[in-house]
Design a protein around this motif. Sequence first.
Motif, mmCIF file in Angstrom:
data_model
loop_
_atom_site.group_PDB
_atom_site.id
_atom_site.type_symbol
_atom_site.label_atom_id
_atom_site.label_comp_id
_atom_site.label_asym_id
_atom_site.label_seq_id
_atom_site.Cartn_x
_atom_site.Cartn_y
_atom_site.Cartn_z
ATOM 1 N N GLY A 106 -52.955 -56.039 -15.687
ATOM 2 C CA GLY A 106 -52.717 -55.223 -17.232
ATOM 3 C C GLY A 106 -51.301 -54.448 -17.293
ATOM 4 O O GLY A 106 -51.286 -54.292 -18.695
ATOM 5 N N ILE A 107 -50.758 -54.669 -16.557
ATOM 6 C CA ILE A 107 -49.014 -53.446 -16.924
ATOM 7 C C ILE A 107 -47.737 -54.753 -17.751
ATOM 8 O O ILE A 107 -47.604 -55.939 -16.611
ATOM 9 C CB ILE A 107 -48.807 -52.843 -16.270
ATOM 10 N N ASN A 108 -47.636 -54.872 -18.466
ATOM 11 C CA ASN A 108 -46.534 -55.891 -18.913
ATOM 12 C C ASN A 108 -44.830 -54.977 -18.283
ATOM 13 O O ASN A 108 -44.661 -54.443 -17.719
ATOM 14 C CB ASN A 108 -45.866 -54.582 -20.776
ATOM 15 N N VAL A 109 -44.803 -56.516 -18.105
ATOM 16 C CA VAL A 109 -43.721 -56.763 -16.974
ATOM 17 C C VAL A 109 -42.988 -57.816 -17.189
ATOM 18 O O VAL A 109 -42.974 -58.597 -18.069
ATOM 19 C CB VAL A 109 -43.635 -56.190 -15.547
ATOM 20 N N PRO A 110 -41.365 -57.556 -17.083
ATOM 21 C CA PRO A 110 -40.310 -58.488 -17.628
ATOM 22 C C PRO A 110 -40.536 -60.386 -17.005
ATOM 23 O O PRO A 110 -41.429 -59.993 -15.466
ATOM 24 C CB PRO A 110 -38.804 -58.268 -17.668
ATOM 25 N N THR A 111 -39.981 -60.917 -16.932
ATOM 26 C CA THR A 111 -40.638 -62.228 -16.621
ATOM 27 C C THR A 111 -39.823 -62.171 -14.712
ATOM 28 O O THR A 111 -39.766 -62.891 -14.404
ATOM 29 C CB THR A 111 -40.162 -63.457 -16.830
ATOM 30 N N ASN A 112 -38.390 -61.598 -15.589
ATOM 31 C CA ASN A 112 -38.142 -61.421 -14.321
ATOM 32 C C ASN A 112 -38.459 -60.972 -12.834
ATOM 33 O O ASN A 112 -38.077 -61.181 -11.390
ATOM 34 C CB ASN A 112 -36.664 -60.920 -14.290
ATOM 35 N N VAL A 113 -39.665 -59.906 -13.179
ATOM 36 C CA VAL A 113 -40.188 -59.023 -12.524
ATOM 37 C C VAL A 113 -41.395 -59.616 -11.578
ATOM 38 O O VAL A 113 -41.467 -60.376 -10.464
ATOM 39 C CB VAL A 113 -40.749 -58.057 -12.998
ATOM 40 N N LEU A 114 -41.519 -61.180 -12.399
ATOM 41 C CA LEU A 114 -43.107 -62.034 -11.764
ATOM 42 C C LEU A 114 -41.959 -63.159 -10.814
ATOM 43 O O LEU A 114 -41.943 -63.041 -9.497
ATOM 44 C CB LEU A 114 -42.970 -63.240 -12.813
ATOM 45 N N LYS A 115 -40.700 -63.136 -11.430
ATOM 46 C CA LYS A 115 -39.922 -64.157 -10.239
ATOM 47 C C LYS A 115 -39.541 -63.450 -9.433
ATOM 48 O O LYS A 115 -39.399 -64.104 -8.327
ATOM 49 C CB LYS A 115 -38.674 -64.301 -11.256
ATOM 50 N N SER A 116 -38.720 -62.250 -9.069
ATOM 51 C CA SER A 116 -38.612 -61.320 -7.912
ATOM 52 C C SER A 116 -39.588 -60.763 -7.163
ATOM 53 O O SER A 116 -39.189 -60.584 -6.273
ATOM 54 C CB SER A 116 -37.435 -60.078 -8.506
ATOM 55 N N THR A 117 -40.846 -61.238 -7.529
ATOM 56 C CA THR A 117 -42.020 -60.736 -6.791
ATOM 57 C C THR A 117 -42.471 -61.197 -5.753
ATOM 58 O O THR A 117 -42.979 -62.148 -4.862
ATOM 59 C CB THR A 117 -43.096 -60.032 -7.248
ATOM 60 N N LEU A 118 -43.219 -62.758 -7.117
ATOM 61 C CA LEU A 118 -44.276 -64.078 -6.918
ATOM 62 C C LEU A 118 -43.102 -65.556 -6.052
ATOM 63 O O LEU A 118 -43.575 -65.502 -5.557
ATOM 64 C CB LEU A 118 -44.918 -63.936 -7.715
ATOM 65 N N ALA A 119 -42.199 -65.436 -6.661
ATOM 66 C CA ALA A 119 -41.476 -66.747 -5.693
ATOM 67 C C ALA A 119 -40.947 -66.287 -4.756
ATOM 68 O O ALA A 119 -40.760 -67.259 -4.061
ATOM 69 C CB ALA A 119 -40.037 -66.596 -6.625
#
Length: 126
Positions: A106-119
């Motif tokens: 529920g916390i807004n994050v930049p797309t690169n945070v998704l990329k750096s964590t999940l990827a």
Amino acid sequence: MLKELNIKDFAIIEDISIDFNDGMSAILGETGAGKSIIIEAFSLLLGNRANSDMIRNDKTKAIVSATISFKETPDSLQEYKDEDNNDFIFTRIINKDGNNTCKINGINVPTNVLKSTLAKKVNLHS
């Protein structure tokens, strides 16, 4: 471990929720069944590029979310930890106007945070 994947108004998918069990998961089906669309939607949570063409016709936004459980919370996700468990809800919202929203619990994050964590944590083979 991927526990649940939810996709709404993405390409030809109106609304789908897929529950996953422990261990390896395989998505099988005939040609044209939509397997690649499910993979493409999940790839958005890995930071892949999104565009408004991915949104289902006559809808204003598409939403992809996944509940993922980690044995131990990665350092990169500590600030998004919600409770005493290691479950995280990753969400990507694509809007017709070109704006995208990414969230972790529920916390807004930049797309690169998704990329750096999940990827770094997900292996996707096709």
